[in-house]
Design a protein around this motif. Structure first.
Motif, PDB file in Angstrom:
ATOM      1  N   ARG A   7       0.881  -1.184   0.000  1.00 40.46           N
ATOM      2  CA  ARG A   7       0.000   0.000   0.000  1.00 40.46           C
ATOM      3  C   ARG A   7       0.906   1.218   0.000  1.00 40.46           C
ATOM      4  NH1 ARG A   7      -5.430   0.724   1.211  1.00 40.46           N
ATOM      5  NH2 ARG A   7      -5.685  -1.438   1.887  1.00 40.46           N
ATOM      6  N   ASP A   8       0.738   2.088  -0.991  1.00 37.76           N
ATOM      7  CA  ASP A   8       1.643   3.235  -1.095  1.00 37.76           C
ATOM      8  C   ASP A   8       1.161   4.383  -0.206  1.00 37.76           C
ATOM      9  OD1 ASP A   8      -0.276   4.729  -2.446  1.00 37.76           O
ATOM     10  OD2 ASP A   8       0.560   4.340  -4.426  1.00 37.76           O
ATOM     11  N   SER A   9       1.928   5.479  -0.215  1.00 32.86           N
ATOM     12  CA  SER A   9       1.631   6.551   0.732  1.00 32.86           C
ATOM     13  C   SER A   9       0.318   7.262   0.405  1.00 32.86           C
ATOM     14  CB  SER A   9       2.786   7.554   0.788  1.00 32.86           C
ATOM     15  OG  SER A   9       3.109   7.931  -0.520  1.00 32.86           O
ATOM     16  N   SER A  10      -0.185   7.071  -0.822  1.00 30.80           N
ATOM     17  CA  SER A  10      -1.500   7.660  -1.120  1.00 30.80           C
ATOM     18  C   SER A  10      -2.619   6.653  -0.851  1.00 30.80           C
ATOM     19  CB  SER A  10      -1.562   8.131  -2.574  1.00 30.80           C
ATOM     20  OG  SER A  10      -1.525   7.013  -3.431  1.00 30.80           O
ATOM     21  N   ASN A  11      -2.270   5.562  -0.176  1.00 29.07           N
ATOM     22  CA  ASN A  11      -3.244   4.555   0.257  1.00 29.07           C
ATOM     23  C   ASN A  11      -3.699   3.618  -0.859  1.00 29.07           C
ATOM     24  OD1 ASN A  11      -4.003   3.819   2.760  1.00 29.07           O
ATOM     25  ND2 ASN A  11      -5.990   4.830   2.713  1.00 29.07           N
ATOM     26  N   LYS A  12      -2.989   3.662  -1.986  1.00 27.36           N
ATOM     27  CA  LYS A  12      -3.376   2.825  -3.123  1.00 27.36           C
ATOM     28  C   LYS A  12      -2.624   1.490  -3.040  1.00 27.36           C
ATOM     29  CE  LYS A  12      -3.569   3.052  -8.081  1.00 27.36           C
ATOM     30  NZ  LYS A  12      -2.768   3.293  -9.223  1.00 27.36           N
ATOM     31  N   VAL A  13      -3.342   0.398  -3.337  1.00 28.10           N
ATOM     32  CA  VAL A  13      -2.668  -0.905  -3.361  1.00 28.10           C
ATOM     33  C   VAL A  13      -1.909  -1.025  -4.678  1.00 28.10           C
ATOM     34  CG1 VAL A  13      -2.987  -3.406  -3.348  1.00 28.10           C
ATOM     35  CG2 VAL A  13      -4.380  -1.969  -1.837  1.00 28.10           C
ATOM     36  N   GLN A  14      -0.631  -1.296  -4.563  1.00 30.88           N
ATOM     37  CA  GLN A  14       0.237  -1.438  -5.738  1.00 30.88           C
ATOM     38  C   GLN A  14       0.726  -2.867  -5.825  1.00 30.88           C
ATOM     39  OE1 GLN A  14       1.211   0.854  -7.956  1.00 30.88           O
ATOM     40  NE2 GLN A  14       0.876   2.851  -6.972  1.00 30.88           N
ATOM     41  N   VAL A  15       0.901  -3.341  -7.035  1.00 29.92           N
ATOM     42  CA  VAL A  15       1.546  -4.648  -7.222  1.00 29.92           C
ATOM     43  C   VAL A  15       2.788  -4.405  -8.083  1.00 29.92           C
ATOM     44  CG1 VAL A  15       1.291  -7.025  -7.986  1.00 29.92           C
ATOM     45  CG2 VAL A  15      -0.695  -5.804  -7.047  1.00 29.92           C
ATOM     46  N   LEU A  16       3.941  -4.656  -7.477  1.00 29.46           N
ATOM     47  CA  LEU A  16       5.228  -4.323  -8.093  1.00 29.46           C
ATOM     48  C   LEU A  16       6.015  -5.595  -8.374  1.00 29.46           C
ATOM     49  CD1 LEU A  16       6.086  -1.596  -5.411  1.00 29.46           C
ATOM     50  CD2 LEU A  16       5.132  -1.170  -7.705  1.00 29.46           C
ATOM     51  N   ILE A  17       6.706  -5.606  -9.501  1.00 29.43           N
ATOM     52  CA  ILE A  17       7.559  -6.765  -9.779  1.00 29.43           C
ATOM     53  C   ILE A  17       8.752  -6.712  -8.825  1.00 29.43           C
ATOM     54  CG2 ILE A  17       8.976  -7.968 -11.488  1.00 29.43           C
ATOM     55  CD1 ILE A  17       6.021  -8.027 -12.251  1.00 29.43           C
ATOM     56  N   ASN A  18       8.978  -7.841  -8.151  1.00 36.04           N
ATOM     57  CA  ASN A  18       9.966  -7.899  -7.073  1.00 36.04           C
ATOM     58  C   ASN A  18      11.370  -8.111  -7.643  1.00 36.04           C
ATOM     59  OD1 ASN A  18      11.195  -8.153  -4.624  1.00 36.04           O
ATOM     60  ND2 ASN A  18      10.068  -9.987  -3.961  1.00 36.04           N
ATOM     61  N   ARG A  19      11.807  -7.144  -8.440  1.00 32.71           N
ATOM     62  CA  ARG A  19      13.147  -7.242  -9.032  1.00 32.71           C
ATOM     63  C   ARG A  19      13.753  -5.858  -9.144  1.00 32.71           C
ATOM     64  NH1 ARG A  19      14.523  -8.915 -15.140  1.00 32.71           N
ATOM     65  NH2 ARG A  19      15.127  -6.737 -15.289  1.00 32.71           N
ATOM     66  N   CYS A  20      14.896  -5.694  -8.536  1.00 36.79           N
ATOM     67  CA  CYS A  20      15.567  -4.402  -8.555  1.00 36.79           C
ATOM     68  C   CYS A  20      15.915  -4.017  -9.990  1.00 36.79           C
ATOM     69  CB  CYS A  20      16.836  -4.477  -7.698  1.00 36.79           C
ATOM     70  SG  CYS A  20      17.765  -2.940  -7.699  1.00 36.79           S
ATOM     71  N   THR A  21      15.699  -2.736 -10.310  1.00 28.92           N
ATOM     72  CA  THR A  21      15.949  -2.287 -11.680  1.00 28.92           C
ATOM     73  C   THR A  21      17.425  -1.986 -11.926  1.00 28.92           C
ATOM     74  OG1 THR A  21      15.335  -0.091 -10.929  1.00 28.92           O
ATOM     75  CG2 THR A  21      13.648  -1.360 -12.093  1.00 28.92           C
ATOM     76  N   HIS A  22      18.268  -2.144 -10.893  1.00 29.59           N
ATOM     77  CA  HIS A  22      19.704  -1.993 -11.131  1.00 29.59           C
ATOM     78  C   HIS A  22      20.221  -3.264 -11.803  1.00 29.59           C
ATOM     79  CE1 HIS A  22      24.038  -1.737  -9.381  1.00 29.59           C
ATOM     80  NE2 HIS A  22      23.980  -1.165 -10.577  1.00 29.59           N
ATOM     81  N   ARG A  23      20.625  -4.241 -11.028  1.00 26.92           N
ATOM     82  CA  ARG A  23      21.166  -5.438 -11.668  1.00 26.92           C
ATOM     83  C   ARG A  23      20.356  -6.688 -11.350  1.00 26.92           C
ATOM     84  NH1 ARG A  23      27.170  -4.032 -10.593  1.00 26.92           N
ATOM     85  NH2 ARG A  23      27.398  -6.247 -10.107  1.00 26.92           N
ATOM     86  N   GLY A  24      19.117  -6.453 -10.931  1.00 30.65           N
ATOM     87  CA  GLY A  24      18.166  -7.559 -10.961  1.00 30.65           C
ATOM     88  C   GLY A  24      17.967  -8.352  -9.686  1.00 30.65           C
ATOM     89  N   ALA A  25      18.579  -7.950  -8.579  1.00 25.62           N
ATOM     90  CA  ALA A  25      18.380  -8.735  -7.346  1.00 25.62           C
ATOM     91  C   ALA A  25      16.913  -8.704  -6.928  1.00 25.62           C
ATOM     92  CB  ALA A  25      19.240  -8.156  -6.221  1.00 25.62           C
ATOM     93  N   MET A  26      16.474  -9.796  -6.314  1.00 29.21           N
ATOM     94  CA  MET A  26      15.132  -9.764  -5.734  1.00 29.21           C
ATOM     95  C   MET A  26      15.174  -8.789  -4.559  1.00 29.21           C
ATOM     96  SD  MET A  26      12.682 -12.754  -4.336  1.00 29.21           S
ATOM     97  CE  MET A  26      12.338 -13.455  -5.930  1.00 29.21           C
ATOM     98  N   LEU A  27      14.232  -7.882  -4.579  1.00 31.42           N
ATOM     99  CA  LEU A  27      14.295  -6.753  -3.656  1.00 31.42           C
ATOM    100  C   LEU A  27      13.873  -7.154  -2.249  1.00 31.42           C
ATOM    101  CD1 LEU A  27      14.832  -3.749  -4.100  1.00 31.42           C
ATOM    102  CD2 LEU A  27      12.392  -3.467  -4.549  1.00 31.42           C
ATOM    103  N   CYS A  28      12.797  -7.888  -2.194  1.00 30.53           N
ATOM    104  CA  CYS A  28      12.162  -8.139  -0.908  1.00 30.53           C
ATOM    105  C   CYS A  28      12.031  -9.644  -0.725  1.00 30.53           C
ATOM    106  CB  CYS A  28      10.799  -7.466  -0.939  1.00 30.53           C
ATOM    107  SG  CYS A  28      10.034  -7.400   0.635  1.00 30.53           S
ATOM    108  N   HIS A  29      12.604 -10.151   0.330  1.00 26.64           N
ATOM    109  CA  HIS A  29      12.671 -11.595   0.525  1.00 26.64           C
ATOM    110  C   HIS A  29      11.641 -12.092   1.525  1.00 26.64           C
ATOM    111  CE1 HIS A  29      14.679 -15.416   0.366  1.00 26.64           C
ATOM    112  NE2 HIS A  29      14.731 -15.459   1.678  1.00 26.64           N
ATOM    113  N   GLU A  30      11.212 -11.194   2.420  1.00 32.41           N
ATOM    114  CA  GLU A  30      10.312 -11.618   3.501  1.00 32.41           C
ATOM    115  C   GLU A  30       8.901 -11.860   2.974  1.00 32.41           C
ATOM    116  OE1 GLU A  30      11.414 -12.094   6.547  1.00 32.41           O
ATOM    117  OE2 GLU A  30      13.408 -11.461   5.924  1.00 32.41           O
TER     118      GLU A  30
END
Ligand code: FES
Ligand code: FE2
Length: 441
Positions: free
Chosen positions: A70-93
């Motif tokens: 949920r972003d700061s404007s209260n909207k539910v977002q669905v984001l691809i879990n891949r860093c746009t730098h060199r591709g690491a999975m961003l969030c593991h938990e």
């Protein structure tokens, strides 16, 4: 040319049978990930899992790892879990709450709406690093919508609206949520995950199958028949006894239940039980308390209508099975052609007596837990089915039970001729074929 280009997908599905390769061919599985899981509305979770800005869960959409937040404007977002730098999975938990998602590799920090906020050594990105970073936000899943608090997303830019996709099946969510005295449900507790050695379709083909319990689950039925009869007020273990005995109901009972299906492959089992046989209901003080609380919001007539709905499992094709009677939610995630993980959640009716949630957990242990007498049987048979389906002969899997007897009804659904019709599997394959053979979105 990819191998799948040479497969005539349409030839694999016939009115009363499907080719075994739809369960066992890795090339077809890859195509399913693109064309089916890459397009369909998939249920990801419930808004109660991301109650306040920064809350998140991680899950999957086919092959894609995603973050629901949920972003700061209260909207539910669905984001691809891949860093746009060199591709690491961003969030593991599996879940948590953050101000930013910070990549563990080089520390890029992303806002909860996916935009890139900070990156170390910005001076390395030319005269106007802000401009460069503006294009480096996390990929967003293009379509996200909720129905009665349940969050769906689609990886395709276009396609049917969630309302059109759900069609009459939406009433199963209504049945679930309307039961809450406060008019809302929530996912309570964590997630239980189990992996089975079989194709993802096998679970969806099992949950409305009224023939298998008397065979696959017969040992637990026998044990339950020998157990003492449940007495009111019921104890924790009585839930098991009731459910096991119900699994052993004679054939005419299963024949008489209702089997409804929709165009997008959804289906539900209705008219399965009455309160005295299954639900902790009649003559139970907890249920009486619950009814009073529900009536306070809805009035007596509406409460009677709500509690008079007797649905059991509902399937939202291609990734969900849920039920209102004991508030269970199971989400199917394909891992490989012969491997699937199922995420299981317990739902709480807000405003209901806490004992009802304990019943939910008890039922979950009976049906979905590692020590379950039911799940373990099904997982064993999925594994055996998968091993059987890898054999090249016979070529076809038979789905003929009830064929030709389907009955259209006023909801725009098709009903099986009987409760044991395999119509729900045939309709799943009708949707499968549509996703798999249509090009583009
Ligand atoms: S891969 Fe994420 S910051 Fe480098
Ligand atoms: Fe089963």
């Amino acid at each position: 040319m990819k191998a799948t280009d040479s497969i005539d997908i349409a030839s694999l599905v016939r009115p009363d049978r499907v080719h075994h390769s739809v369960y066992s061919d890795p090339e077809i599985f890859e195509l399913e990930m693109d064309r089916l899981f890459g397009r369909a509305w998939l249920l990801l979770g419930h808004e109660s899992q991301v109650r306040k800005p920064g809350d998140y869960i991680t899950t999957r959409m086919g092959r894609e790892p995603v973050i629901v937040t949920r972003d700061s404007s209260n909207k539910v977002q669905v984001l691809i879990n891949r860093c746009t730098h060199r591709g690491a999975m961003l969030c593991h938990e599996p879940r948590g709450s953050v101000k930013q998602f910070v990549c563990p590799y080089h520390g890029w920090g992303f806002d909860t709406d996916g935009s890139l906020k900070v990156a170390p050594t910005p001076q390395g990105y030319g005269a106007d690093p802000k401009k460069v970073f503006a294009d480096l936000g996390l990929a967003r899943v293009p379509r996200v919508e909720s129905y009665r608090g349940f969050v769906f997303a689609s990886l395709a830019d276009t396609g049917p609206s969630l309302k059109d996709f759900l069609g009459h099946l939406a009433t199963s969510f209504d049945d679930l949520v309307d039961r809450a005295p406060d008019g809302e449900v929530e996912i309570a507790g964590g997630v239980f995950k189990h992996v089975y050695d079989g194709n993802w379709k096998l679970m969806l083909e099992n949950h409305l199958d009224g023939v298998h319990p008397n065979y696959v689950h017969i040992s637990s039925v026998a044990a339950a028949r020998e157990a003492p009869d449940p007495v009111q007020p019921e104890k924790y273990a009585d839930i098991s006894v009731r459910q096991m005995r119900q699994n052993g109901a004679p054939e005419p009972v299963w024949e008489a239940i209702g089997m409804w299906t929709t165009d997008w492959g959804h289906g539900y089992m209705g008219d399965y039980h009455n309160d005295s046989r299954l639900v902790v209901g009649l003559k139970n003080p907890v249920f009486d308390d619950y009814r009073v609380r529900l009536e306070k919001r809805t009035g007596k007539d509406e409460a009677n209508r709500i509690l008079g709905v007797t649905r059991w499992n509902s399937i939202v094709y291609p990734n969900v099975s849920f039920m209102s009677q004991f508030r269970q939610l199971r989400i199917v995630h394909p891992l490989a052609v012969n491997k699937t993980v199922v995420y299981t959640y317990n739902l709480r009716l807000k405003g209901a007596p806490e004992q009802m949630f304990r019943d939910t957990v008890a039922f979950s242990n009976v049906v979905n837990g590692t020590g379950s007498w039911v799940l373990t049987d099904d997982l064993e048979v999925y594994g055996r089915t998968q091993r059987g389906l890898t054999a090249k002969q016979p070529e076809w899997v038979n789905l003929a039970r009830g064929v030709g007897g389907d009955v259209p009804d006023e909801h725009g659904t098709l009903r099986g001729a009987t409760g044991t019709s395999e119509i729900f599997i045939r309709r799943q394959f009708g949707a499968w074929l549509k996703y798999m053979t249509e090009t583009g979105n």
